[in-house]
Design a protein around this motif. Structure first.
Motif, mmCIF file in Angstrom:
data_model
loop_
_atom_site.group_PDB
_atom_site.id
_atom_site.type_symbol
_atom_site.label_atom_id
_atom_site.label_comp_id
_atom_site.label_asym_id
_atom_site.label_seq_id
_atom_site.Cartn_x
_atom_site.Cartn_y
_atom_site.Cartn_z
ATOM 1 N N GLY A 103 37.983 45.380 45.939
ATOM 2 C CA GLY A 103 38.564 44.479 44.949
ATOM 3 C C GLY A 103 39.155 43.291 45.664
ATOM 4 O O GLY A 103 38.746 42.978 46.783
ATOM 5 N N GLU A 104 40.117 42.629 45.025
ATOM 6 C CA GLU A 104 40.770 41.485 45.659
ATOM 7 C C GLU A 104 42.230 41.839 45.928
ATOM 8 O O GLU A 104 42.913 42.376 45.057
ATOM 9 N N GLU A 105 42.682 41.512 47.151
ATOM 10 C CA GLU A 105 44.060 41.861 47.516
ATOM 11 C C GLU A 105 45.063 40.824 47.024
ATOM 12 O O GLU A 105 44.798 39.629 47.067
ATOM 13 N N SER A 118 53.044 35.389 42.921
ATOM 14 C CA SER A 118 52.053 36.195 43.633
ATOM 15 C C SER A 118 51.471 35.387 44.788
ATOM 16 O O SER A 118 51.439 34.154 44.748
ATOM 17 N N SER A 119 51.015 36.089 45.818
ATOM 18 C CA SER A 119 50.416 35.403 46.965
ATOM 19 C C SER A 119 49.267 36.237 47.512
ATOM 20 O O SER A 119 49.108 37.406 47.146
ATOM 21 N N GLN A 120 48.471 35.601 48.336
ATOM 22 C CA GLN A 120 47.334 36.310 48.929
ATOM 23 C C GLN A 120 47.232 35.949 50.402
ATOM 24 O O GLN A 120 47.212 34.786 50.771
ATOM 25 N N LEU A 167 48.690 45.007 47.008
ATOM 26 C CA LEU A 167 47.889 45.592 45.928
ATOM 27 C C LEU A 167 46.411 45.283 46.096
ATOM 28 O O LEU A 167 46.039 44.227 46.618
ATOM 29 N N MET A 168 45.571 46.192 45.627
ATOM 30 C CA MET A 168 44.152 45.896 45.471
ATOM 31 C C MET A 168 43.926 45.824 43.969
ATOM 32 O O MET A 168 44.269 46.750 43.230
#
Ligand code: AMP
Ligand code: GLY
Length: 423
Positions: free
Chosen positions: A190-192, A209-211, A272-273
């Motif tokens: 998925g996307e983190e 939120s951040s990535q 999180l994923m």
């Protein structure tokens, strides 16, 4: 108010920068800091893990508030020690910090309270671990139980890598005692997304939120690093995903820790994923992320000192925390060879020429003969904020183009996932 920041990387530079904006702060110290932090704070040469010396320094300078950047001193109990000496400090206690300090503890508390995460098994015997993996197959994720400076996680796509990882962690003890226990996890896709939140043990207030971008090379290729860049906010973290993450993950975790007698106060970080709109926990950290802190703190409007005091006084429910309705990105400039062996002492050119709305946070830098030189794997975090992610990306990379040092490398696709989603 005199503030001491513990640590010396890009995250700590961002913390110093943000804390200094508070009209209530008169002096900022940083232990040990770096060449960039030295322009904004008084750096003191004390290791973040030398708790007795940090306490002696805080007493001597009559520090009013200590803010801890990295996990190691938190896991070692710096907050408990400062508090029992009557010194004000921001971060979780040693017992609460175990959610990062022990992956086994973290998985067990999630299992006990039904917090969604990857399936797992725990081993203390390497032969049993290997037999289990041979039975359940790959891909799987292997994690040393204890702290391993971000290196104790191995994603195995083939059996040879998995079995080598068991040997490296449990038999050769490449991460020392952290490898006494091994967690074998289901591999999530998925996307983190990184969700950092302030909590006083009762109220949980999420940040934007951040990535992170963990892999060394563009398109998420190459080896894992401490993080090659980050942006905020993250389009895949929709309001509906955010609602689920709060209701199913962050609030239950903070409640669970309280119920277990480990009340959490500080910044809690859920890695999180997200797949199909469903968030699952990869890991919890007990501090700001690095490099996530750089874009996240760039978007924070509220005075950080006010938030920290609300946390410490258990009144986080009574303060309004405001965010700039903008986007921010941080591009990490790394040393040649990083995350493997790299050389230090390279002169950095082009610093100090950036426009006002660009922040070049220093991570691994030092001053030598009046020049700023490289002194770590991650050297600088060029951070830009703009009305949207596209403008923030353009501004950050324009600023990156002005900086040079021998062997410098960086990813050219920080924020691209966000751009693809919004377009
Ligand atoms: P760290 O931040 O060093 O604990 O690294 C953990 C990183 O490993 C995460 O950011 C993910 O990229 C990856 N990871 C951890 N657990 C899993 C999992 N169960 N499935 C897939 N990737 C994982
Ligand atoms: N950026 C990942 C971390 O701080 O753990």
């Amino acid at each position: 108010m005199k503030v001491l920041v513990v640590g010396g990387g890009g995250r700590e530079h961002a913390l110093v920068w943000k804390l200094r904006q508070s009209p209530r702060v008169t002096e900022v110290y940083c232990a040990p800091g770096n060449a960039g932090i030295a322009r904004e704070a008084t750096c003191v040469n004390i290791s973040p893990e030398d708790i007795p010396s940090l306490m002696a320094f805080a007493r001597e300078k009559a520090i009013n508030l200590t803010v801890v950047g990295p996990e190691a001193p938190l896991a070692a109990g710096i907050v408990d020690e400062f508090q029992s000496a009557g010194l004000k400090i921001f971060g979780p206690s040693r017992a609460a910090a175990e959610v990062e300090g022990s992956k086994v503890f973290s998985k067990e508390i999630m299992a006990k309270y039904g917090i969604p995460t990857a399936g797992y098994a725990v081993f203390t015997d390497s032969a049993e671990a290997s037999a289990y993996i041979q039975k359940t197959g790959v891909p799987c994720v292997l994690k040393a139980d204890g702290l391993a400076a971000g290196k104790g996680v191995i994603i195995a796509n083939d059996m040879e890598t998995a079995l080598d990882a068991v040997r490296s962690i449990m038999v050769d003890r490449d991460f020392g005692e952290a490898g006494a226990r091994l967690v074998v996890e289901e591999c999530l896709t998925g996307e983190e997304v990184s969700i950092l939140a302030f909590t006083d043990g009762d109220t949980v207030v999420p940040m934007v939120s951040s990535q992170d971008h963990k892999r060394a090379l563009d398109n998420d290729e190459g080896p894992n690093t401490g993080g090659m860049g980050a942006y905020a906010p993250v389009p895949v973290y929709t309001p509906e995903v955010a609602r689920r993450a709060m209701e199913e993950i962050l609030i239950p975790m903070v409640r669970a820790l309280k119920a277990e007698g480990r009340t959490y106060r500080g910044v809690i970080y859920a890695g999180l994923m997200v797949a199909g709109g469903e968030p699952k926990v990869l890991e919890f950290n007990v501090r700001f992320g690095d490099p996530e802190a750089q874009p996240v703190l760039s978007l924070l409007e509220t005075d950080l000192v006010d938030i920290i005091e609300a946390v410490l006084e258990n009144r986080l429910d009574r303060i309004e925390i405001k965010w700039k309705p903008q986007a921010s990105i941080c591009v990490v400039l790394a040393s040649g060879g990083y995350p493997a062996a790299y050389r230090k002492g390279k002169v950095i050119y082009g610093l100090g020429e950036e426009p006002e709305d660009i922040m070049v946070f220093h991570a691994g830098t030092a001053e030598k003969d009046g020049k700023v030189v490289t002194s770590g794997g991650r050297v600088l975090g060029v951070t830009a904020t703009g009305p949207d992610i596209s403008e923030a990306i353009d501004k950050a990379y324009a600023a990156v183009g002005k900086i040079k040092f021998d062997g410098m490398h960086y990813r050219r696709d920080i924020g691209r996932k966000a751009l693809d989603r919004v377009q």
